[in-house]
Design a protein around this motif. Structure first.
Motif, PDB file in Angstrom:
ATOM      1  N   UNK A  30       0.807  -1.233   0.000  1.00 21.92           N
ATOM      2  CA  UNK A  30       0.000   0.000   0.000  1.00 21.92           C
ATOM      3  C   UNK A  30       0.835   1.276   0.000  1.00 21.92           C
ATOM      4  N   UNK A  31       2.078   1.180  -0.427  1.00 28.32           N
ATOM      5  CA  UNK A  31       2.946   2.345  -0.550  1.00 28.32           C
ATOM      6  C   UNK A  31       3.247   2.544  -2.032  1.00 28.32           C
ATOM      7  N   UNK A  32       2.933   3.721  -2.590  1.00 31.51           N
ATOM      8  CA  UNK A  32       3.221   3.954  -4.013  1.00 31.51           C
ATOM      9  C   UNK A  32       4.713   4.217  -4.246  1.00 31.51           C
ATOM     10  N   UNK A  33       5.172   3.787  -5.415  1.00 29.58           N
ATOM     11  CA  UNK A  33       6.549   4.014  -5.850  1.00 29.58           C
ATOM     12  C   UNK A  33       6.485   4.508  -7.294  1.00 29.58           C
ATOM     13  N   UNK A  34       7.201   5.579  -7.591  1.00 34.59           N
ATOM     14  CA  UNK A  34       7.183   6.159  -8.937  1.00 34.59           C
ATOM     15  C   UNK A  34       8.609   6.351  -9.408  1.00 34.59           C
TER      16      UNK A  34
END
Length: 142
Positions: A30-34
Motif C-alpha cells: 500500500x505504498x506507491x513508488x514512482x
C-alpha cells in the motif's frame, strides 16, 4: 469513456511511438513508488527495457496493476514481464526497441548478455489524453 479510435490512436502513435520518458507507478504494501522509464508505445501498450531483479519488477510481480503518466497523458494498466530481451519470441519487439532507443541503447547501461535484461509490457486499460485543447477519456480494452 470512449474506446480508443483512429483519432486517439494516431495521437498516441505520434506522441509515444518513439523514445519517451514516462513516469511508472507501482505499489508495494500500500505504498506507491514512482520512477521515470524510457518507453515506446505500440498497439495499446508501452514497452520498457528493464532489469528483472529490480525493485519495480519485484513490485510488479507482487501486484501487476500500474499507473503511468507521460506527455499530457495518464493511464492505468497491467504490467507483465515478457522475459529476456534476447529470446527469440521477443525478437520483433526487441528490434523495435533497438530502433526507438537507438540514441542510447548501446551506451553500456544495458547488458544484453544478461538474461535478466528483459522487456516489460504495460497493457493499457484506461487513460486520459489531452491534445489540441481537447480531453479524451479512453478505454483501451475491447
Amino acid at each position: 469513456m470512449e474506446k480508443l479510435n483512429k483519432e486517439t490512436e494516431q495521437i498516441m502513435k505520434e506522441r509515444f511511438g518513439k523514445d519517451n520518458v514516462i513516469a511508472l507507478a507501482t505499489a508495494q504494501d500500500n505504498v506507491p513508488h514512482v520512477r521515470n522509464v524510457n518507453a515506446f508505445y505500440e498497439d495499446k501498450a508501452f514497452y520498457v527495457i528493464t532489469y528483472a531483479l529490480s525493485c519495480k519488477m519485484r513490485q510488479i510481480a507482487e501486484n501487476p496493476l500500474v499507473a503511468i503518466a507521460g506527455d499530457w497523458f495518464t493511464a492505468h494498466g497491467t504490467a507483465e514481464n515478457l522475459g529476456y530481451f534476447g529470446k527469440p519470441e521477443n525478437a520483433p519487439m526487441a528490434a523495435k526497441l533497438r530502433e526507438a532507443f537507438a540514441e542510447w541503447i548501446d551506451n553500456g547501461h544495458n547488458d544484453f548478455g544478461d538474461e535478466n535484461t528483459c522487456i516489460l509490457r504495460i497493457r493499457l486499460k484506461d487513460g486520459i489524453l489531452f491534445s489540441q485543447g481537447k480531453r479524451y477519456e479512453i478505454t483501451f480494452e475491447a
